[in-house]
Design a protein around this motif. Structure first.
Motif, PDB file in Angstrom:
ATOM      1  N   GLY A 139      -4.012   3.328  -6.417  1.00  0.00           N
ATOM      2  CA  GLY A 139      -4.966   3.450  -5.307  1.00  0.00           C
ATOM      3  C   GLY A 139      -6.239   4.135  -5.754  1.00  0.00           C
ATOM      4  O   GLY A 139      -6.268   4.778  -6.801  1.00  0.00           O
ATOM      5  N   LYS A 189      -7.648  10.558  -5.432  1.00  0.00           N
ATOM      6  CA  LYS A 189      -7.493   9.889  -6.727  1.00  0.00           C
ATOM      7  C   LYS A 189      -8.769   9.706  -7.524  1.00  0.00           C
ATOM      8  O   LYS A 189      -8.719   9.600  -8.742  1.00  0.00           O
ATOM      9  CB  LYS A 189      -6.782   8.553  -6.510  1.00  0.00           C
ATOM     10  N   ASN A 224       1.189   4.060  -3.050  1.00  0.00           N
ATOM     11  CA  ASN A 224       0.978   5.497  -2.819  1.00  0.00           C
ATOM     12  C   ASN A 224       2.163   6.314  -3.332  1.00  0.00           C
ATOM     13  O   ASN A 224       1.978   7.372  -3.922  1.00  0.00           O
ATOM     14  CB  ASN A 224       0.776   5.776  -1.325  1.00  0.00           C
ATOM     15  N   GLU A 244       0.827  -1.216   0.000  1.00  0.00           N
ATOM     16  CA  GLU A 244       0.000   0.000   0.000  1.00  0.00           C
ATOM     17  C   GLU A 244       0.859   1.264   0.000  1.00  0.00           C
ATOM     18  O   GLU A 244       0.559   2.226  -0.706  1.00  0.00           O
ATOM     19  CB  GLU A 244      -0.947   0.002   1.214  1.00  0.00           C
ATOM     20  N   ALA A 295      -6.202   2.759   2.823  1.00  0.00           N
ATOM     21  CA  ALA A 295      -4.963   2.109   3.248  1.00  0.00           C
ATOM     22  C   ALA A 295      -4.325   2.811   4.443  1.00  0.00           C
ATOM     23  O   ALA A 295      -4.038   2.172   5.458  1.00  0.00           O
ATOM     24  CB  ALA A 295      -3.974   2.038   2.085  1.00  0.00           C
TER      25      ALA A 295
END
Ligand code: ADP
Ligand code: MG
Length: 340
Positions: A94, A80, A34, A30, A99
Protein backbone atom coordinates in the motif's frame (compact mmCIF):
# COMPACT_ATOMS: atom_id res chain seq x y z
CA UNK A 1 -22.74 32.58 -9.96
CA UNK A 2 -21.59 30.73 -6.87
CA UNK A 3 -22.62 27.32 -8.19
CA UNK A 4 -19.34 25.53 -7.62
CA UNK A 5 -18.78 23.92 -4.23
CA UNK A 6 -16.24 21.59 -2.69
CA UNK A 7 -17.72 18.14 -2.11
CA UNK A 8 -18.02 16.79 1.42
CA UNK A 9 -15.41 14.33 2.65
CA UNK A 10 -18.02 11.54 2.75
CA UNK A 11 -19.00 12.20 -0.87
CA UNK A 12 -15.39 12.31 -2.01
CA UNK A 13 -14.71 8.97 -0.33
CA UNK A 14 -17.77 7.40 -1.89
CA UNK A 15 -16.67 8.55 -5.34
CA UNK A 16 -13.13 7.24 -4.78
CA UNK A 17 -14.57 3.93 -3.60
CA UNK A 18 -16.11 3.54 -7.05
CA UNK A 19 -12.60 3.26 -8.50
CA UNK A 20 -10.91 1.08 -5.90
CA UNK A 21 -13.70 -1.07 -4.54
CA UNK A 22 -15.37 -2.77 -7.46
CA UNK A 23 -16.54 -5.92 -5.71
CA UNK A 24 -16.03 -7.96 -2.50
CA UNK A 25 -12.70 -9.30 -3.78
CA UNK A 26 -11.37 -5.72 -4.01
CA UNK A 27 -12.08 -5.28 -0.31
CA UNK A 28 -10.29 -8.52 0.50
CA UNK A 29 -7.29 -7.46 -1.61
CA UNK A 30 -6.90 -4.13 0.16
CA UNK A 31 -7.38 -5.60 3.64
CA UNK A 32 -4.92 -8.45 3.02
CA UNK A 33 -2.31 -6.09 1.60
CA UNK A 34 -2.66 -4.01 4.75
CA UNK A 35 -2.22 -7.12 6.91
CA UNK A 36 0.91 -8.10 4.98
CA UNK A 37 2.27 -4.56 5.23
CA UNK A 38 1.68 -4.76 9.00
CA UNK A 39 3.99 -7.79 9.12
CA UNK A 40 1.31 -10.41 9.76
CA UNK A 41 2.37 -14.05 9.57
CA UNK A 42 -1.14 -15.44 9.99
CA UNK A 43 -4.17 -14.05 8.20
CA UNK A 44 -7.68 -15.44 8.35
CA UNK A 45 -10.47 -14.33 6.04
CA UNK A 46 -14.07 -15.17 6.71
CA UNK A 47 -16.79 -14.36 4.18
CA UNK A 48 -20.52 -14.84 4.03
CA UNK A 49 -22.64 -14.79 0.87
CA UNK A 50 -19.59 -14.38 -1.34
CA UNK A 51 -18.47 -11.40 0.74
CA UNK A 52 -21.66 -9.43 0.09
CA UNK A 53 -22.98 -9.96 3.58
CA UNK A 54 -19.74 -10.11 5.52
CA UNK A 55 -15.97 -9.96 5.07
CA UNK A 56 -13.79 -10.32 8.15
CA UNK A 57 -10.00 -10.24 8.03
CA UNK A 58 -8.05 -11.09 11.18
CA UNK A 59 -4.28 -10.68 11.28
CA UNK A 60 -1.51 -10.99 13.85
CA UNK A 61 0.35 -7.95 12.50
CA UNK A 62 1.60 -4.84 14.24
CA UNK A 63 -1.83 -3.35 15.04
CA UNK A 64 -2.53 0.35 15.60
CA UNK A 65 -2.87 2.62 18.60
CA UNK A 66 -6.07 4.58 19.09
CA UNK A 67 -4.96 7.74 17.25
CA UNK A 68 -3.74 5.75 14.24
CA UNK A 69 -6.93 3.70 14.14
CA UNK A 70 -9.01 6.89 13.85
CA UNK A 71 -6.57 8.42 11.37
CA UNK A 72 -6.50 5.29 9.20
CA UNK A 73 -10.05 5.97 8.05
CA UNK A 74 -9.14 9.39 6.67
CA UNK A 75 -8.52 9.64 2.95
CA UNK A 76 -4.85 10.01 1.96
CA UNK A 77 -3.70 8.92 5.40
CA UNK A 78 -0.85 6.45 5.30
CA UNK A 79 2.04 5.32 7.45
CA UNK A 80 3.85 3.98 4.38
CA UNK A 81 5.18 6.95 2.46
CA UNK A 82 5.97 10.52 3.43
CA UNK A 83 6.72 12.10 0.06
CA UNK A 84 6.44 11.26 -3.63
CA UNK A 85 10.13 10.27 -3.88
CA UNK A 86 9.34 7.32 -1.62
CA UNK A 87 7.35 5.77 -4.47
CA UNK A 88 10.62 4.67 -6.09
CA UNK A 89 11.74 2.66 -3.09
CA UNK A 90 8.45 1.20 -1.87
CA UNK A 91 8.79 -1.70 0.53
CA UNK A 92 5.03 -1.97 1.07
CA UNK A 93 2.05 -3.04 -1.03
CA UNK A 94 0.00 0.00 0.00
CA UNK A 95 0.93 3.67 -0.29
CA UNK A 96 -2.12 5.58 -1.55
CA UNK A 97 -3.78 5.83 1.83
CA UNK A 98 -7.29 5.56 0.45
CA UNK A 99 -8.39 1.95 0.86
CA UNK A 100 -9.81 2.03 4.36
CA UNK A 101 -11.54 5.38 3.75
CA UNK A 102 -13.07 4.00 0.55
CA UNK A 103 -14.17 0.67 2.04
CA UNK A 104 -15.68 2.39 5.09
CA UNK A 105 -17.56 4.83 2.83
CA UNK A 106 -19.57 2.02 1.24
CA UNK A 107 -20.13 -0.38 4.15
CA UNK A 108 -20.80 -0.95 7.80
CA UNK A 109 -17.28 -1.05 9.14
CA UNK A 110 -15.74 -2.32 12.34
CA UNK A 111 -12.09 -2.30 13.34
CA UNK A 112 -10.56 -3.90 16.43
CA UNK A 113 -6.85 -3.39 16.81
CA UNK A 114 -4.21 -3.95 19.47
CA UNK A 115 -0.67 -2.62 18.87
CA UNK A 116 1.45 -4.67 21.27
CA UNK A 117 0.92 -7.18 23.97
CA UNK A 118 -0.26 -5.69 27.22
CA UNK A 119 -1.55 -2.50 25.63
CA UNK A 120 -5.20 -1.59 25.41
CA UNK A 121 -6.91 -2.12 22.12
CA UNK A 122 -9.32 0.06 20.21
CA UNK A 123 -12.67 -0.82 18.68
CA UNK A 124 -13.99 1.59 16.09
CA UNK A 125 -17.32 1.46 14.27
CA UNK A 126 -18.37 3.45 11.24
CA UNK A 127 -21.31 3.49 8.86
CA UNK A 128 -21.09 4.97 5.36
CA UNK A 129 -17.71 6.43 6.35
CA UNK A 130 -18.97 8.27 9.43
CA UNK A 131 -17.35 7.15 12.69
CA UNK A 132 -20.08 6.12 15.15
CA UNK A 133 -18.01 5.01 18.13
CA UNK A 134 -14.44 4.58 19.34
CA UNK A 135 -13.98 2.48 22.45
CA UNK A 136 -11.35 0.57 24.36
CA UNK A 137 -11.29 -3.13 23.61
CA UNK A 138 -9.34 -6.19 24.63
CA UNK A 139 -8.07 -8.62 22.02
CA UNK A 140 -4.92 -10.37 20.84
CA UNK A 141 -2.20 -8.26 19.21
CA UNK A 142 -3.14 -7.57 15.62
CA UNK A 143 -6.11 -6.25 13.72
CA UNK A 144 -9.55 -7.51 12.81
CA UNK A 145 -11.61 -5.61 10.29
CA UNK A 146 -15.22 -6.57 9.65
CA UNK A 147 -17.13 -5.27 6.66
CA UNK A 148 -20.87 -5.82 6.62
CA UNK A 149 -23.37 -5.04 3.90
CA UNK A 150 -20.87 -3.85 1.32
CA UNK A 151 -22.42 -1.28 -1.07
CA UNK A 152 -25.57 -0.98 1.08
CA UNK A 153 -25.59 2.72 0.13
CA UNK A 154 -24.61 2.22 -3.53
CA UNK A 155 -27.59 0.41 -5.07
CA UNK A 156 -26.19 0.68 -8.60
CA UNK A 157 -23.09 -1.29 -7.54
CA UNK A 158 -25.15 -3.91 -5.73
CA UNK A 159 -27.04 -4.71 -8.93
CA UNK A 160 -23.77 -5.29 -10.70
CA UNK A 161 -22.64 -8.02 -8.27
CA UNK A 162 -22.37 -11.51 -9.70
CA UNK A 163 -23.67 -14.69 -8.08
CA UNK A 164 -22.43 -15.74 -4.65
CA UNK A 165 -20.25 -18.59 -6.01
CA UNK A 166 -18.70 -16.27 -8.60
CA UNK A 167 -17.88 -13.52 -6.09
CA UNK A 168 -16.51 -16.19 -3.73
CA UNK A 169 -14.33 -17.61 -6.50
CA UNK A 170 -12.82 -14.16 -7.18
CA UNK A 171 -11.92 -13.96 -3.50
CA UNK A 172 -10.45 -17.47 -3.43
CA UNK A 173 -8.37 -16.74 -6.58
CA UNK A 174 -7.04 -13.58 -5.04
CA UNK A 175 -6.08 -15.20 -1.74
CA UNK A 176 -4.46 -18.05 -3.68
CA UNK A 177 -2.30 -15.53 -5.53
CA UNK A 178 -1.31 -13.74 -2.33
CA UNK A 179 -0.50 -17.10 -0.74
CA UNK A 180 1.80 -17.97 -3.67
CA UNK A 181 3.53 -14.61 -3.33
CA UNK A 182 4.04 -15.16 0.42
CA UNK A 183 4.65 -18.83 1.24
CA UNK A 184 6.01 -17.62 4.60
CA UNK A 185 2.55 -16.38 5.65
CA UNK A 186 -0.35 -18.63 6.64
CA UNK A 187 -3.64 -17.82 4.88
CA UNK A 188 -7.02 -19.29 5.64
CA UNK A 189 -10.27 -18.59 3.78
CA UNK A 190 -13.58 -19.64 5.26
CA UNK A 191 -16.83 -19.27 3.30
CA UNK A 192 -19.39 -19.64 6.04
CA UNK A 193 -18.18 -22.75 7.88
CA UNK A 194 -16.44 -24.20 4.85
CA UNK A 195 -12.66 -23.97 4.60
CA UNK A 196 -11.89 -23.01 1.00
CA UNK A 197 -8.13 -22.55 1.30
CA UNK A 198 -5.43 -23.01 3.90
CA UNK A 199 -1.68 -22.61 3.72
CA UNK A 200 0.63 -23.30 6.64
CA UNK A 201 2.98 -20.35 6.16
CA UNK A 202 6.08 -22.48 6.60
CA UNK A 203 7.74 -21.08 3.47
CA UNK A 204 7.35 -24.36 1.60
CA UNK A 205 6.42 -23.34 -1.95
CA UNK A 206 5.48 -26.87 -3.04
CA UNK A 207 2.90 -27.04 -0.26
CA UNK A 208 1.43 -23.67 -1.26
CA UNK A 209 1.26 -24.59 -4.95
CA UNK A 210 -0.47 -27.81 -4.03
CA UNK A 211 -3.03 -25.99 -1.84
CA UNK A 212 -3.74 -23.32 -4.45
CA UNK A 213 -3.50 -25.15 -7.79
CA UNK A 214 -4.30 -28.67 -6.67
CA UNK A 215 -1.99 -31.58 -5.94
CA UNK A 216 -2.07 -33.13 -9.42
CA UNK A 217 -1.07 -29.97 -11.22
CA UNK A 218 1.45 -28.86 -8.58
CA UNK A 219 3.51 -32.04 -8.82
CA UNK A 220 3.80 -31.69 -12.60
CA UNK A 221 4.95 -28.06 -12.79
CA UNK A 222 8.22 -27.04 -14.41
CA UNK A 223 10.37 -24.53 -12.57
CA UNK A 224 11.61 -21.47 -14.41
CA UNK A 225 14.52 -19.21 -13.55
CA UNK A 226 16.42 -16.50 -15.37
CA UNK A 227 18.65 -13.62 -14.40
CA UNK A 228 19.66 -10.59 -16.38
CA UNK A 229 21.02 -7.22 -15.44
CA UNK A 230 18.75 -5.72 -12.76
CA UNK A 231 16.14 -8.38 -13.32
CA UNK A 232 15.32 -11.77 -11.82
CA UNK A 233 12.62 -14.17 -12.95
CA UNK A 234 11.42 -17.24 -11.11
CA UNK A 235 8.30 -19.34 -10.97
CA UNK A 236 6.51 -22.36 -12.35
CA UNK A 237 4.80 -23.25 -15.61
CA UNK A 238 2.42 -26.00 -16.60
CA UNK A 239 3.12 -28.66 -19.18
CA UNK A 240 1.25 -28.22 -22.46
CA UNK A 241 -1.25 -30.92 -21.45
CA UNK A 242 -2.29 -28.73 -18.50
CA UNK A 243 -3.19 -25.80 -20.76
CA UNK A 244 -6.58 -24.19 -20.23
CA UNK A 245 -9.29 -22.63 -22.34
CA UNK A 246 -8.82 -19.27 -20.61
CA UNK A 247 -6.09 -17.24 -18.92
CA UNK A 248 -7.39 -17.57 -15.35
CA UNK A 249 -4.48 -19.80 -14.43
CA UNK A 250 -1.83 -17.23 -15.32
CA UNK A 251 -0.51 -15.50 -12.21
CA UNK A 252 2.04 -12.73 -12.52
CA UNK A 253 3.89 -10.97 -9.71
CA UNK A 254 6.14 -7.97 -10.00
CA UNK A 255 8.30 -7.25 -6.97
CA UNK A 256 5.88 -9.17 -4.77
CA UNK A 257 2.76 -7.50 -6.13
CA UNK A 258 0.09 -9.46 -8.00
CA UNK A 259 -0.47 -7.72 -11.34
CA UNK A 260 -2.24 -8.05 -14.66
CA UNK A 261 0.19 -7.74 -17.52
CA UNK A 262 -0.55 -8.30 -21.20
CA UNK A 263 3.20 -7.92 -21.80
CA UNK A 264 4.18 -10.84 -19.54
CA UNK A 265 1.27 -12.87 -20.93
CA UNK A 266 2.38 -12.27 -24.51
CA UNK A 267 5.96 -13.35 -23.76
CA UNK A 268 4.71 -16.47 -21.99
CA UNK A 269 2.40 -17.44 -24.83
CA UNK A 270 5.05 -16.77 -27.46
CA UNK A 271 7.28 -19.35 -25.75
CA UNK A 272 4.50 -21.96 -25.94
CA UNK A 273 3.53 -21.03 -29.47
CA UNK A 274 4.45 -24.23 -31.28
CA UNK A 275 3.34 -26.42 -28.37
CA UNK A 276 -0.28 -25.38 -28.00
CA UNK A 277 -3.27 -25.26 -30.34
CA UNK A 278 -5.13 -21.99 -30.82
CA UNK A 279 -7.26 -20.90 -27.86
CA UNK A 280 -5.32 -22.98 -25.33
CA UNK A 281 -3.49 -21.01 -22.66
CA UNK A 282 -0.58 -22.15 -20.53
CA UNK A 283 -0.76 -22.26 -16.77
CA UNK A 284 1.94 -20.10 -15.17
CA UNK A 285 3.07 -18.56 -11.92
CA UNK A 286 5.73 -15.98 -12.75
CA UNK A 287 7.64 -13.81 -10.29
CA UNK A 288 9.65 -10.87 -11.57
CA UNK A 289 11.94 -8.93 -9.25
CA UNK A 290 13.36 -5.61 -10.35
CA UNK A 291 14.45 -2.32 -8.78
CA UNK A 292 11.77 0.22 -7.88
CA UNK A 293 13.18 2.69 -10.39
CA UNK A 294 12.41 0.26 -13.24
CA UNK A 295 8.71 -0.14 -12.56
CA UNK A 296 5.90 2.31 -11.82
CA UNK A 297 3.25 0.74 -9.61
CA UNK A 298 1.19 3.90 -9.38
CA UNK A 299 -0.62 3.76 -12.73
CA UNK A 300 -3.95 2.45 -11.51
CA UNK A 301 -6.01 3.12 -8.34
CA UNK A 302 -6.19 -0.60 -7.55
CA UNK A 303 -2.47 -1.04 -8.35
CA UNK A 304 -3.47 -3.98 -10.54
CA UNK A 305 -1.31 -2.80 -13.41
CA UNK A 306 2.28 -1.64 -13.56
CA UNK A 307 4.38 0.23 -16.10
CA UNK A 308 7.83 -1.13 -16.88
CA UNK A 309 10.53 1.28 -17.95
CA UNK A 310 12.20 -1.39 -20.13
CA UNK A 311 9.37 -3.39 -21.68
CA UNK A 312 11.60 -5.12 -24.25
CA UNK A 313 13.94 -6.40 -21.55
CA UNK A 314 11.02 -7.80 -19.54
CA UNK A 315 9.49 -9.43 -22.60
CA UNK A 316 12.66 -11.17 -23.69
CA UNK A 317 13.56 -12.26 -20.14
CA UNK A 318 10.15 -13.88 -19.62
CA UNK A 319 10.32 -15.47 -23.05
CA UNK A 320 13.76 -16.91 -22.32
CA UNK A 321 12.87 -18.12 -18.83
CA UNK A 322 9.86 -20.01 -20.15
CA UNK A 323 11.35 -21.34 -23.37
CA UNK A 324 14.51 -22.54 -21.56
CA UNK A 325 12.38 -24.55 -19.14
CA UNK A 326 10.31 -26.01 -21.96
CA UNK A 327 13.39 -26.96 -23.95
CA UNK A 328 15.00 -28.56 -20.93
CA UNK A 329 11.85 -30.52 -20.31
CA UNK A 330 11.77 -31.86 -23.85
CA UNK A 331 15.33 -33.08 -23.34
CA UNK A 332 14.36 -35.22 -20.39
CA UNK A 333 12.31 -37.82 -22.29
CA UNK A 334 14.96 -38.10 -25.06
CA UNK A 335 17.75 -38.71 -22.52
CA UNK A 336 15.59 -41.28 -20.84
CA UNK A 337 15.00 -43.03 -24.14
CA UNK A 338 18.75 -43.24 -24.77
CA UNK A 339 19.31 -44.77 -21.34
CA UNK A 340 16.54 -47.28 -21.90
N1 ADP B 1 -4.25 -4.60 9.28
C1 ADP B 1 -3.59 -3.49 9.64
N2 ADP B 1 -2.66 -3.52 10.63
C2 ADP B 1 -1.98 -2.41 11.00
N3 ADP B 1 -2.16 -1.20 10.44
C3 ADP B 1 -3.08 -1.08 9.46
C4 ADP B 1 -3.84 -2.21 9.00
N4 ADP B 1 -4.67 -1.79 8.03
C5 ADP B 1 -4.43 -0.47 7.87
N5 ADP B 1 -3.48 -0.02 8.71
C6 ADP B 1 -2.94 1.36 8.81
O1 ADP B 1 -3.89 2.22 8.20
C7 ADP B 1 -3.26 2.99 7.17
C8 ADP B 1 -4.26 3.27 6.05
O2 ADP B 1 -4.55 2.07 5.32
P1 ADP B 1 -4.99 2.19 3.79
O3 ADP B 1 -6.17 3.09 3.73
O4 ADP B 1 -5.12 0.84 3.22
O5 ADP B 1 -3.78 2.96 3.12
P2 ADP B 1 -2.31 2.44 2.70
O6 ADP B 1 -2.28 0.95 2.84
O7 ADP B 1 -2.17 2.87 1.28
O8 ADP B 1 -1.36 3.13 3.61
C9 ADP B 1 -2.04 2.21 6.77
O9 ADP B 1 -1.02 3.05 6.23
C10 ADP B 1 -1.63 1.54 8.08
O10 ADP B 1 -0.82 2.42 8.85
MG1 MG C 1 -3.70 -0.30 2.11
Amino acid sequence: MGNIRLLSEATINKIAAGEIIERPASVVKELLENSLDAGATRIEVEIRAGGRQLIRVTDNGAGMDRDDAVMALERHSTSKIRESEDLESLKTLGFRGEALASIAAVSIFKLVTVPKSGSIGTALEAKAGVIKSVQEAGAAVGTTITIRDLFFNVPARLKYMKSIPTEASYIADLIGRLAMSRPDVSFRLLHGDFEVLFTHGTGNMAEVLSAVLGKDIAKDLLEIGYEAENLRIGGFIGKPEHARSNRHSQHFFVSGRTVRSPLIGAALEKAYKTLLPIARFPLAVIFIELPGTEVDVNVHPTKAEVKFSREDAIFSAVYRAVSNALRLNELIPSWKMKDD
